[in-house]
Design an enzyme around this catalytic site. Structure first.
Site, PDB file in Angstrom:
ATOM      1  N   LYS A 221      43.401  46.805  42.251  1.00 13.78           N
ATOM      2  CA  LYS A 221      44.197  46.807  41.029  1.00 13.78           C
ATOM      3  C   LYS A 221      44.845  48.166  40.759  1.00 13.78           C
ATOM      4  CE  LYS A 221      42.711  42.839  38.395  1.00 13.78           C
ATOM      5  NZ  LYS A 221      42.172  42.335  37.119  1.00 13.78           N
ATOM      6  N   ARG A 255      35.463  39.126  41.915  1.00 13.25           N
ATOM      7  CA  ARG A 255      36.676  38.458  42.396  1.00 13.25           C
ATOM      8  C   ARG A 255      37.401  39.423  43.335  1.00 13.25           C
ATOM      9  NH1 ARG A 255      42.113  38.077  40.877  1.00 13.25           N
ATOM     10  NH2 ARG A 255      43.031  36.011  41.210  1.00 13.25           N
TER      11      ARG A 255
END
Length: 286
Positions: A221, A255
């Site tokens: 991210k 995840r």
């Protein structure tokens, strides 16, 4: 005890959720699993590498071309059905904020609805309750789907995360979602700048101490990229470092894009914490 699909997981059992993007413009793989066969191969590989959950998404998180509910369903529903047929024991999650899509995927075998946009469509939790499937309750800072944060501020970012996610979780249970199938997610990058996501990680233990299982979506991210000043394809090491910290603080579900590497990190942390014995024990015994 966390219960998803046919599986039950003990409190200290880390669980990997592998990402399978059914989009032509995903930020990480640029549509590598948009077509069926590469996507099914990805599922097979992820399961072989230790993923218990497959998270299928039909709309990328960031801004881009509009994707209607009908198109999102077209990208996901048939694929969910095929994954259910080929992998009857895998837990199938669908990353969606729309109740129409949630209903369609539950009809064909989804076990978990991953609501990354924090209950923007309150009817999604009603769908989860009606089908008896799990629900991920995420903090998105009030952001609308597919928008980026702009000058967002919190007096206490973890305080806001707890207020929102616990409220969503309790509402889900009141609606009828099985309590043991509800997870909370701090929502790294969603409605947050990099410093907010770092603080959320640092204070993750506060979420764990609520007793709800915590899911973290850290993989490659922007907060990792900005912290290390690295482009998307060079964020794996930073992601794994953040994974290790999150595991030590008690997060349970991860995840991820890199399943095998994450499995090693989680196993190592679990062994250091005393929750998992070493795979072999020869040193000093010969």
């Amino acid at each position: 005890m966390l219960r998803l699909g046919r599986r039950e997981f003990d409190t200290h059992e880390p669980v990997i959720m592998a990402i399978v993007n059914r989009t032509p413009d995903s930020f990480y793989d640029q549509g590598a699993t948009f077509r069926d066969e590469p996507a099914l191969a990805r599922v097979e590989q992820a399961v072989a590498e230790g993923a218990a959950i497959i998270d299928i998404g039909g709309v990328k998180a960031g801004p881009g071309e509009e994707v209607t509910a009908e198109e999102e369903a077209r990208r996901t529903v048939g694929f969910v059905a095929e994954v259910r047929r080929r992998f009857p024991d895998v837990i199938i999650s669908v990353d969606t904020w729309r109740h129409e899509v949630g209903e369609a995927v539950c009809e064909v075998g989804a076990d978990l609805l991953n609501d990354a946009w924090g209950g923007v469509d309150p009817r999604l939790a009603e769908v989860a309750a009606r089908y008896g499937v799990g629900l991920v309750c995420t903090h998105a800072g009030g952001a609308q789907p597919r928008t980026r944060p702009h000058r967002v501020a919190y007096d206490d970012v973890m305080g806001d995360i707890l207020r929102v996610t616990l409220g969503l979780a309790e509402r889900a249970v009141e609606l009828g979602v099985p309590r043991e199938s509800v997870l909370i997610d701090p929502g790294h990058d969603f409605g947050k700048n990099t410093r907010h996501s770092l603080e959320a990680t640092r204070r993750l233990g506060e979420m764990v101490s609520t007793g709800w299982p915590v899911l973290v979506s850290l993989s490659n991210k922007d907060f990792v990229g900005e912290t290390l000043d690295k482009p998307v394809k060079e964020r794996v090491v930073g992601t794994l470092a953040t994974t290790a910290v999150s595991a030590w603080l008690g997060a349970q579900v991860y995840r991820v894009h890199e399943v095998a590497e994450t499995r090693q990190v989680l196993d190592m942390v679990a062994s250091i914490a005393g929750h998992r014995p070493p795979a072999v024990g020869r040193r000093g015994l010969a």
